[in-house]
Write a protein that holds these residues in place. Structure first.
Motif, PDB file in Angstrom:
ATOM      1  N   GLN A  72       0.721  -1.120   0.029  1.00  0.00           N
ATOM      2  CA  GLN A  72       0.020  -0.109   0.042  1.00  0.00           C
ATOM      3  C   GLN A  72       0.882   1.267   0.067  1.00  0.00           C
ATOM      4  OE1 GLN A  72      -2.637  -0.699   3.361  1.00  0.00           O
ATOM      5  NE2 GLN A  72      -3.784  -2.056   2.256  1.00  0.00           N
ATOM      6  N   LYS A 109       2.586   1.364  -3.563  1.00  0.00           N
ATOM      7  CA  LYS A 109       1.789   1.929  -4.612  1.00  0.00           C
ATOM      8  C   LYS A 109       1.619   3.128  -4.745  1.00  0.00           C
ATOM      9  CE  LYS A 109      -0.130  -0.187  -7.254  1.00  0.00           C
ATOM     10  NZ  LYS A 109       0.692  -0.755  -8.487  1.00  0.00           N
ATOM     11  N   ARG A 110       1.631   4.022  -3.472  1.00  0.00           N
ATOM     12  CA  ARG A 110       1.298   5.331  -3.487  1.00  0.00           C
ATOM     13  C   ARG A 110       2.303   6.143  -4.074  1.00  0.00           C
ATOM     14  NH1 ARG A 110       2.117   7.403   1.271  1.00  0.00           N
ATOM     15  NH2 ARG A 110       0.653   9.144   1.018  1.00  0.00           N
ATOM     16  N   LYS A 111       3.584   5.478  -4.114  1.00  0.00           N
ATOM     17  CA  LYS A 111       4.834   6.087  -4.826  1.00  0.00           C
ATOM     18  C   LYS A 111       4.858   5.999  -6.169  1.00  0.00           C
ATOM     19  CE  LYS A 111       7.696   6.107  -0.736  1.00  0.00           C
ATOM     20  NZ  LYS A 111       8.448   7.471  -0.892  1.00  0.00           N
ATOM     21  N   LEU A 150      -2.096   8.468   7.963  1.00  0.00           N
ATOM     22  CA  LEU A 150      -2.593   7.847   6.584  1.00  0.00           C
ATOM     23  C   LEU A 150      -4.024   6.746   6.787  1.00  0.00           C
ATOM     24  CD1 LEU A 150       1.135   6.857   5.446  1.00  0.00           C
ATOM     25  CD2 LEU A 150      -0.391   8.416   4.428  1.00  0.00           C
ATOM     26  N   ALA A 171      -5.758   6.685   3.069  1.00  0.00           N
ATOM     27  CA  ALA A 171      -4.727   6.391   2.236  1.00  0.00           C
ATOM     28  C   ALA A 171      -4.184   4.951   2.270  1.00  0.00           C
ATOM     29  CB  ALA A 171      -3.554   7.339   2.221  1.00  0.00           C
TER      30      ALA A 171
END
Length: 340
Positions: free
Chosen positions: A159, A162-164, A301, A306
């Motif tokens: 998780q 993937k945000r990056k 987060l 997020a």
């Protein structure tokens, strides 16, 4: 108060004993928390098996994380009130219905989080955050490998990365977990029980080397991972779960230790690679500000949506041994927690 004492090393159904102890009083800088439940981590399994070096002498109360409500506040603690719902990191002592925790290792949490979701944010998400945000710098398009990607730390790493915008290779050991990894957003799920993960990464990566690997397994997986790294690549090692396979067998243990390989600093310089070890107990002891920063970050987060912890199972306290056996058997997806 009630505690589960680890009284002997070995099988889950024989290792723990439910005992009554006096409820402690918080000292200066501490909080007393009445626990709703606690989380399990693979380090707990290793402690039960007698192969975790940091485990206190037996009988001992193990466990790192609790969710509950503040019952008493020690001197010089500010910003908390009796009755507030919090997540607390404990340096052992977590398998109890009342726990003492330093205020710096406690964070307020919303009512909507279940015991499993909340405890996942402690050890596992903090480890993942420190690994992915504090120890390495990764960017959109970077290729990373996450071992045990369906587990608690693995889920958190997926998780966070993937945000990056990273391209993620993730290993797991069943078709059920493969499907979970696809749903989680892993670009290339790999069933390590069916294929050689090293060969598979080389094939799926289209000739490109990895920028980072995240490894809780150890043994020969360390040497294999290094062969996959390109210049500037980092291997982040935060466990050695392969040790459970070698327990009690000196030949297997020696083979496991040799499997880690022998490393020269010159080799790291020549190839421009790095091996980074993470032990969050040491970080909490010696860099409390970094630990607190990671704790606050994962709470924020989670509150913003997020990240979302996955809960594998929540067991009643009467089934602690079943929870341990489930985690040890590598059947779990996400967090395993125990409720009082």
């Amino acid at each position: 108060m009630r505690v589960f004492a680890l009284v002997k090393n070995g099988a889950a159904d024989e290792a723990f004993e439910l005992r009554e102890q006096a409820t402690p009083t918080p000292k200066s800088g501490e909080l007393l928390i009445e626990s709703e439940g606690f989380g399990l981590n693979f380090a707990d399994v290793m402690a039960r098996l007698g192969i975790y070096r940091d485990c206190p002498p037996l009988p001992a109360v193990i466990g790192y994380e609790n969710v509950g409500r503040i019952k008493a506040i020690g001197a010089e603690v500010e910003g908390f009130e009796i009755g507030e719902r919090v997540l607390a990191f404990t340096r052992f002592g977590g398998y109890a219905d009342h726990v003492i925790s330093p205020a710096m290792a406690v964070a307020k949490i919303p009512e909507r989080l279940s015991v499993g979701e909340a405890t996942a944010l402690a050890t596992q998400y903090i480890t993942a955050y420190f690994a992915a945000e504090e120890t390495v710098s990764l960017y959109r398009g970077d290729h990373v490998l996450i071992h045990a990607a369906a587990g608690g730390v693995g889920t958190a790493l997926v998780q966070l990365l993937k945000r990056k915008g990273c391209v993620i290779f993730g290993t797991a050991g069943s078709e059920e977990k493969m499907e979970y990894l696809r749903e989680l957003g892993v670009d290339y799920p790999i069933n390590y029980r069916e294929v050689n993960y090293q060969t598979e990464v080389e094939k799926l990566g289209f000739g490109r080397k990895l920028d980072a690997t995240f490894n809780p397994i150890g043994g020969d997986y360390v040497k294999k991972d290094f062969k996959l790294l390109g210049p500037g690549g980092r291997l982040v090692l935060y466990g050695a779960s392969k040790m459970t396979e070698a327990r009690g067998n000196i030949i297997k243990m020696l083979k496991l230790l040799f499997g880690f390989g022998w490393w020269s600093p010159i080799g790291f310089v020549t190839k421009s690679t790095a091996l980074i070890g993470i032990n969050m107990l040491r970080i909490a002891d010696h860099k409390p500000e970094a630990f607190q920063r990671s704790l606050r970050a994962v709470i924020d987060l989670a509150e913003s949506g997020a990240i979302k912890p996955t809960v594998g199972k929540e067991y009643p306290y009467t089934q602690l041994s079943d929870a341990h056996a489930y985690l040890e058997g590598r059947k779990s997806i996400g967090k395993v927690a125990v409720k009082w």
